[in-house]
Write an enzyme that holds these catalytic residues in place. Sequence first.
Site, PDB file in Angstrom:
ATOM      1  N   ASP A  51       0.841  -1.192   0.000  1.00 52.33           N
ATOM      2  CA  ASP A  51       0.000   0.000   0.000  1.00 52.33           C
ATOM      3  C   ASP A  51       0.880   1.248   0.000  1.00 52.33           C
ATOM      4  OD1 ASP A  51      -2.232  -1.617   0.151  1.00 52.33           O
ATOM      5  OD2 ASP A  51      -2.512  -1.351   2.306  1.00 52.33           O
ATOM      6  N   LYS A  52       0.311   2.345  -0.450  1.00 46.17           N
ATOM      7  CA  LYS A  52       1.058   3.600  -0.533  1.00 46.17           C
ATOM      8  C   LYS A  52       1.638   4.010   0.815  1.00 46.17           C
ATOM      9  CE  LYS A  52       0.613   8.363  -2.227  1.00 46.17           C
ATOM     10  NZ  LYS A  52      -0.275   9.346  -2.886  1.00 46.17           N
TER      11      LYS A  52
END
Length: 228
Positions: A51-52
């Site tokens: 995930d970012k």
Amino acid sequence: MFDLVYQHSDFLVINKHPGISVHKDDNEQPLLAAVAAQTGDEKLYLIHRLDKMTSGLLLLGRNKTAAAALCANFAERRVEKFYVAIGTKKPKKKQGVVIGDMTRSRRSSWKLETTKHNPAITQFFSAAAGEGRRIFLCKPYTGKTHQIRVALRSVGSGITGDDIYGNETADRGYLHAYGLRFPYQGELQQFLCSPSVGTLWSTPEAQQAFIQWQQPWSQAWPVLAHKK
């Protein structure tokens, strides 16, 4: 955007910084382009995703053949992944296994169900992290979207700085891909990378947990009664 952790003739291991996306933007992947510019690779292959908000170990293939073999390792669940996270509240249990189907919820979030048709499975330990928070060592058996973030939310300790599932704002989302172990060409490859970005990782309690978790693959992980 990243630190180069290890170079093999067939793959790279990097430490992705928090806030950096691994998804394509207008058919380009700025992170992969930046890595390739440093290593001289013409093309790199993303083997898995983070995930970012999540920092830590990310595996990249350097050619199509290696990428296919490495992706097969993930598909066949021969890759062990270990994450560390800091949660804001005291969890309902200090260690154990979180199992349940994940379904779409509001906005871009997911929720954990009590059903177990195709469940997300996450094993975890936790320790004090200072100021009432907990630090978690997590081992996901499956690889569902937002799996660890949803699992920790379900035990009552949303990740600090997680703007979807968390209970508290912070200088970053406190989830980090800490360890990676997988077979490749008859050799066991294993990598460990402690988080460096984020003030809460440096508390004495968190540092003590990292000392205890220097070999996450050797921990006495809870037994998995349910495997699919």
